[in-house]
Design an enzyme around this catalytic site. Structure first.
Site, PDB file in Angstrom:
ATOM      1  N   CYS A   2      51.499  62.054  64.898  1.00  0.00           N
ATOM      2  CA  CYS A   2      51.120  63.262  65.595  1.00  0.00           C
ATOM      3  C   CYS A   2      51.061  64.449  64.649  1.00  0.00           C
ATOM      4  CB  CYS A   2      52.141  63.565  66.695  1.00  0.00           C
ATOM      5  SG  CYS A   2      52.516  62.144  67.743  1.00  0.00           S
ATOM      6  N   ILE A 285      37.282  48.720  49.936  1.00  0.00           N
ATOM      7  CA  ILE A 285      36.156  49.473  49.359  1.00  0.00           C
ATOM      8  C   ILE A 285      35.563  48.665  48.216  1.00  0.00           C
ATOM      9  CG2 ILE A 285      35.644  51.443  47.874  1.00  0.00           C
ATOM     10  CD1 ILE A 285      35.748  52.567  50.461  1.00  0.00           C
TER      11      ILE A 285
END
Length: 613
Positions: A2, A285
């Site tokens: 959060c 990646i």
């Protein structure tokens, strides 16, 4: 996972709700605000555990205690059972409520029991006292400012830029640290009036006296003199990493993993598969440049464990994506891997909400060659003293500076891109205007790192160098990179190699346990040989980085040139001609590409976040 925000007794109390949206990427699933006395706590939520019942800020039944929490507590079920056994009751199934009730039961002693990644704010209405705390290694961020006899706190710097009238002034010493090691070091922030709570720290603010005190609640342990037999240590590490991964599988949302193809991330896949994670989604990646791409190794691991594997092509990171990723940072960070991690996080978030990472393996298990290069490897001599005197007086060229350095000074030189090294290529004074240089105190470069490294004995040996990196390079570069890249895309990333079971075990051992004839990281390499395909462990080490020179001359060239042309306007405290000269030399491979990147990132960031010097 959060974003948290709040204020106690300042003129910005009423402004807090309006700037909460700056944390929306960290918490897109909802928000909450609690007013209590002269305090306001606010929260943006990324729902991971107890999707229906874990809303925040959370208040105790009597409304005395108010909690705003960012992170995950991995052992919350065990703590809950312990609390219930002594009579505490719960209204939800969340780790947030365990944190709240645990503090009520045990106070600050709770911090010694927590295994997790966290930053939280706890307001005690009766005592008019605020508690801020940050996890052991600083995986989750927390910033604060003491203003108007009150305090403002937030997960990142972003809200401070949005608060009306909040001072936007450069901290020259933070700039010094950034130019030296590509990251601002806690407790400083790039803003002079804001500080970062250091890792493993708890801050107590008493509203009635406007007094704040900070202390460490945990320290990396000093190693024992004796080491276990290697095979015994290997068995214990295997069990500790397995347990740490198992604990961190708790989630009520889809979960996956970053898989670079290196030892650390590949081991995470092994233990996740052992824990029965299905479907196991992995992401990596792919670079076209030889020496940067690890896709074949990643695909071998994915095939062994039958993961649902996604390969993301790096060339998609064009100039606009690069600029947007840097502008999204709350303060400058010049780790080149941030941009690729940002893109990896963006695409990973399309499939899962939580990802597991192998961060921390190099720092905790001696994966960097520099850990073996102690001050004893650079003894002083008559020749060094003569060269040192000659370069400092100017009768020898500055390019010979490093040949005159010895011991700790040589370690410092090797550790930074810029520092207090007159006339050398690492001379910070070359790039800063005189007034800013004086305020930056370049002779104090890496003061925190030096203090940490000297805190475990008389000299800078391997044990002390490894421990110094935990609260500097790891916490303020590697983990910042992962946190900002992932949370800007509303993705939670967990790091099992830094969980309590692993930290508590490995930090007790002397550094020699990590070295064999092939160098450092012996324990993790041995685990890899036991569990992983040969092309993962039987090849040279790769760092997760990007081919900067390729991007400088290609997709990022226009964006970089545009900002360098505006250097005097964007950053008047820099020596603009020297910065541009460095850039053009780096493009040709004739100067430090990492340092050129450091200035480019700073300029792009300042263009979006103008601050006064």
């Amino acid at each position: 996972m959060c974003g948290i925000l709040g204020a106690i007794g300042t003129r910005w109390l009423d402004a807090i709700p309006g700037v909460l949206n700056t944390l929306t990427p960290r918490g897109p699933d909802g928000y909450g605000i609690v007013h209590s006395d002269a305090a306001i706590l606010a929260h943006r939520r990324l729902a991971i555990i107890d999707l229906a019942g874990g809303t925040q800020p959370m208040q105790s039944e009597d409304r005395r205690w108010n909690l705003s929490f960012n992170g995950e507590i991995y052992n919350y079920r065990e703590l809950r059972a312990e609390l219930e056994a002594t009579g505490w009751t719960f209204r939800s199934h969340s780790d947030t409520e365990v944190l709240l009730q645990g503090w009520r039961a045990w106070g600050e002693a709770l911090l010694d029991r927590l295994d997790g990644i966290y930053a939280f704010a706890l307001w005690d209405v009766s005592a008019r006292r605020l508690i801020l705390a940050r996890d052991r290694i600083g995986i989750k961020p927390l910033f604060y400012a003491l203003q108007d006899k009150g305090l403002v706190f937030a997960s990142t710097l972003s809200p401070f830029f949005a608060l009306p009238g909040f001072p936007q002034r450069l901290d020259p010493e933070a700039l010094r640290d950034y130019l030296a090691c590509q990251a601002v070091q806690a407790p400083r922030s790039i803003l002079r009036d804001v500080r970062q709570l250091p890792p493993a720290s708890v801050l107590t603010f008493e509203q009635d006296t406007a007094r704040a005190t900070t202390r460490r609640f945990w320290q990396p342990s000093a190693p024992h003199d004796t080491a276990p037999f290697f095979e015994d240590a290997l068995t214990e590490v295997d069990a500790a990493v397995r347990e740490s991964v198992r604990r961190q599988m708790v989630a009520d949302v889809p979960l996956g993993a970053f898989l670079s193809g290196g030892i650390d991330s590949s081991l995470m896949i092994h233990y996740m598969a052992e824990a029965g994670v299905k479907p196991l989604k992995t992401f990596n990646i792919r670079f076209p440049q030889v020496g940067f791409d690890e896709t074949p190794a990643a695909q071998a691991v994915a095939a062994r464990y039958a993961t649902d594997h996604t390969v993301i092509d790096a060339p998609a990171i064009d100039g606009a994506a690069f600029e947007a990723a840097i502008a999204a940072l709350d303060q400058p960070l010049a780790d080149p891997a941030y941009v690729t991690t940002h893109e990896l996080s963006r695409l990973t978030r399309q499939t899962v909400t939580v990802a597991i990472s192998g961060d921390g393996g190099d720092e905790l298990f001696a994966g960097y060659p520099r850990f073996a290069q102690t001050e004893g490897h650079f003894p002083d001599s008559l020749k060094r003293r003569l060269v040192r005197a000659g370069t400092r007086s100017g009768w020898l060229p500055g390019r010979l500076t490093r040949h005159g350095l010895a011991g700790r000074e040589m370690l410092l030189y090797r550790h930074v891109e810029l520092g207090p090294f007159p006339h050398s290529r690492k001379d910070m004074s070359r790039y800063l205007e005189p007034a800013t240089l004086s305020a930056a105190h370049p002779n104090d470069t890496l003061e925190l790192w030096r203090d940490l490294a000297l805190g475990y004995g008389a000299g800078m040996d391997t044990e002390s160098l490894m421990r110094a990196d935990l609260w500097t390079y790891l916490s303020e570069d590697c983990l910042v990179k992962t946190d900002r890249a992932s949370m800007d895309n509303s993705l939670e990333v967990r790091v099992p190699l830094l969980g309590n079971p692993v930290l508590d075990l490995v930090l007790d051992w002397p550094a020699r346990i990590h070295f064999d004839a092939d160098g450092g990281k012996a324990l993790l390499r041995a685990l890899a040989r036991s569990h992983l395909p040969e092309n993962v462990w039987n090849r040279p080490k790769h760092g997760f980085s990007v081919p900067l020179q390729h991007y400088f001359n290609g997709q990022w060239s226009t964006v970089c040139e545009e900002h360098l042309a505006r250097c005097e306007e964007i950053a008047p405290f820099l020596n603009a001609p020297a910065v541009r000269t460095l850039w053009h030399s780096a493009k040709r491979g004739k100067a430090s590409r990492r340092l050129a990147y450091t200035f480019v990132v700073l300029l792009i960031w300042l263009a979006r976040h103008p601050i006064s010097s």
